[in-house]
Design a protein around this motif. Structure first.
Motif, mmCIF file in Angstrom:
data_model
loop_
_atom_site.group_PDB
_atom_site.id
_atom_site.type_symbol
_atom_site.label_atom_id
_atom_site.label_comp_id
_atom_site.label_asym_id
_atom_site.label_seq_id
_atom_site.Cartn_x
_atom_site.Cartn_y
_atom_site.Cartn_z
ATOM 1 N N UNK A 139 -4.758 88.573 87.868
ATOM 2 C CA UNK A 139 -3.525 89.166 87.345
ATOM 3 C C UNK A 139 -2.838 90.045 88.382
ATOM 4 N N UNK A 140 -3.409 90.120 89.581
ATOM 5 C CA UNK A 140 -2.824 90.948 90.629
ATOM 6 C C UNK A 140 -1.644 90.264 91.273
ATOM 7 N N UNK A 141 -1.015 90.926 92.251
ATOM 8 C CA UNK A 141 0.149 90.334 92.922
ATOM 9 C C UNK A 141 -0.207 89.059 93.660
ATOM 10 N N UNK A 142 0.717 88.101 93.633
ATOM 11 C CA UNK A 142 0.460 86.829 94.287
ATOM 12 C C UNK A 142 0.423 86.957 95.798
ATOM 13 N N UNK A 143 1.159 87.929 96.329
ATOM 14 C CA UNK A 143 1.163 88.177 97.768
ATOM 15 C C UNK A 143 0.413 89.469 98.021
ATOM 16 N N UNK A 144 -0.772 89.359 98.595
ATOM 17 C CA UNK A 144 -1.616 90.507 98.874
ATOM 18 C C UNK A 144 -2.260 90.305 100.236
ATOM 19 N N UNK A 145 -2.767 91.387 100.800
ATOM 20 C CA UNK A 145 -3.412 91.293 102.113
ATOM 21 C C UNK A 145 -4.534 90.268 102.054
ATOM 22 N N UNK A 146 -4.504 89.336 102.976
ATOM 23 C CA UNK A 146 -5.519 88.279 103.015
ATOM 24 C C UNK A 146 -5.117 87.010 102.299
ATOM 25 N N UNK A 147 -4.020 87.034 101.541
ATOM 26 C CA UNK A 147 -3.599 85.830 100.836
ATOM 27 C C UNK A 147 -2.920 84.858 101.798
ATOM 28 N N UNK A 148 -2.893 83.596 101.427
ATOM 29 C CA UNK A 148 -2.207 82.592 102.235
ATOM 30 C C UNK A 148 -1.303 81.767 101.329
ATOM 31 N N UNK A 149 -0.191 81.334 101.887
ATOM 32 C CA UNK A 149 0.773 80.510 101.178
ATOM 33 C C UNK A 149 1.249 79.406 102.109
ATOM 34 N N UNK A 150 1.555 78.259 101.525
ATOM 35 C CA UNK A 150 2.045 77.122 102.290
ATOM 36 C C UNK A 150 3.491 76.848 101.881
ATOM 37 N N UNK A 151 4.369 76.798 102.854
ATOM 38 C CA UNK A 151 5.782 76.502 102.595
ATOM 39 C C UNK A 151 6.136 75.224 103.348
ATOM 40 N N UNK A 152 6.561 74.210 102.621
ATOM 41 C CA UNK A 152 6.976 72.944 103.222
ATOM 42 C C UNK A 152 8.441 73.046 103.651
ATOM 43 N N UNK A 153 8.734 72.531 104.840
ATOM 44 C CA UNK A 153 10.090 72.559 105.364
ATOM 45 C C UNK A 153 10.448 71.188 105.913
ATOM 46 N N UNK A 154 11.728 71.005 106.208
ATOM 47 C CA UNK A 154 12.185 69.774 106.837
ATOM 48 C C UNK A 154 13.173 70.155 107.929
ATOM 49 N N UNK A 155 12.916 69.711 109.155
ATOM 50 C CA UNK A 155 13.741 70.064 110.305
ATOM 51 C C UNK A 155 14.622 68.880 110.699
ATOM 52 N N UNK A 156 15.947 69.042 110.667
ATOM 53 C CA UNK A 156 16.847 67.956 111.100
ATOM 54 C C UNK A 156 17.030 67.994 112.613
ATOM 55 N N UNK A 157 16.151 67.301 113.320
ATOM 56 C CA UNK A 157 16.118 67.368 114.781
ATOM 57 C C UNK A 157 16.949 66.259 115.415
ATOM 58 N N UNK A 158 17.959 66.662 116.189
ATOM 59 C CA UNK A 158 18.789 65.734 116.956
ATOM 60 C C UNK A 158 19.386 64.630 116.091
#
Length: 303
Positions: free
Chosen positions: A37-56
């Motif tokens: 029930x604690x905060x989702x972002x805390x010291x030691x936590x990890x998160x994955x963010x998917x991105x898409x790069x429009x290269x050239x």
């Protein structure tokens, strides 16, 4: 929230949906002994963010942008989306990035298309107020397929709009400021014995940086100007690392002075208004191994 796809423009503070580079946010490993029930972002936590790069590739917003600037913008968007979706930050809050840095470890110049990538965030420091994230300090790793292509770090403050209004009281708004349309980020460049001096130019029609009304010059534009100074001073064709540190806002309504010098590692560029340094950007260039595209992560064409 364990996973979120279909990221909307409001999550990355963009008006143009085609400018959104983040495609998903998901929670990684929680700190040992963490309360569910604690905060989702805390010291030691990890998160994955998917991105898409429009290269050239042809793109309505990011055409002709370097991989370095695209990566930095994707990192900025990823940190913003994570604060909203993982840290519970309300959508009306303002963000202050006091530091954003990225160092590439592989060369993406030979890769083209809409390239899927992932950013793993590792929380170094997290401050909350009434259950809402107010400051997030993090390190990050950027990967394409199984290849690590960059390391990054940042320091993001999430500010209540009422507090932000007091901080910016008296500053000209986007509607009040003169809408500049300068041809380059640096104007009246003057070479000195150890570097260069110039004034900061900006274009209100630049859809990468100014796609919505702001009351200051965004750090992304300062990074672009610093990269321009780096090219002029070193003749290096690519910047492979940037470290942007902001201590004050660069306002829209007043001229800003740019001073860049060579350093042992590359260049350092400072931006000042009214005699006060507002931001400093260090740039460096290094020879990097080219990224060989993994077969399991194909780029897709822009249609």
């Amino acid at each position: 929230m364990r996973e979120r796809t279909g990221i909307e423009r409001k999550h990355v503070h963009k008006l143009d949906a085609s400018a959104v580079l983040v495609t998903g946010v998901s929670a990684g490993a929680a700190p040992e002994g963490a309360d569910d029930d604690g905060p989702g972002i805390a010291v030691g936590s990890s998160w994955h963010v998917a991105i898409e790069l429009p290269l050239a590739v042809a793109h309505p917003v990011y055409a002709h942008q370097s991989a370095t600037l695209l990566g930095l913008e994707a990192f900025r968007q990823a940190g913003t989306a994570l604060a909203h979706l993982g840290g519970g930050v309300p959508l009306d809050h303002k963000f202050i990035a006091t530091r954003i840095a990225m160092e590439w470890t592989q060369d993406l110049s030979g890769v083209t298309g809409l390239v899927p990538a992932s950013i793993e965030f590792r929380t170094v420091r997290a401050e909350h107020r009434r259950g809402v994230l107010v400051r997030h300090v993090f390190d990050a790793t950027v990967t394409v397929g199984d290849a690590v292509v960059a390391q990054a770090s940042g320091d993001l403050q999430c500010v209540d709009p009422r507090v932000h209004a007091r901080l910016r009281s008296g500053a000209p708004t986007w509607e009040e400021a003169e809408q500049r349309h300068d041809l380059a980020a640096l104007g009246s460049v003057r070479t000195t014995s150890d570097g260069l001096d110039a004034w900061l130019g900006w274009d209100a029609d630049d859809r990468m940086v100014f796609d919505h009304g702001v009351d200051h010059i965004p750090a992304m534009h300062l990074a672009r100007a610093a990269m321009t100074a780096h090219h002029l001073l070193t003749a290096d064709t690519a910047v492979t690392s940037l470290d942007v540190r902001c201590s004050r806002y660069v306002d829209l309504g007043a001229p800003a002075d740019v001073h860049a010098t060579r350093t042992a590692a590359g260049t350092q560029t400072s931006f000042a208004q009214g005699g006060h340094v507002a931001a400093t950007v260090t740039c460096a260039s290094a020879a990097l191994p080219p990224l060989s595209r993994p077969a399991e992560v194909p780029a897709r064409a822009l249609v």
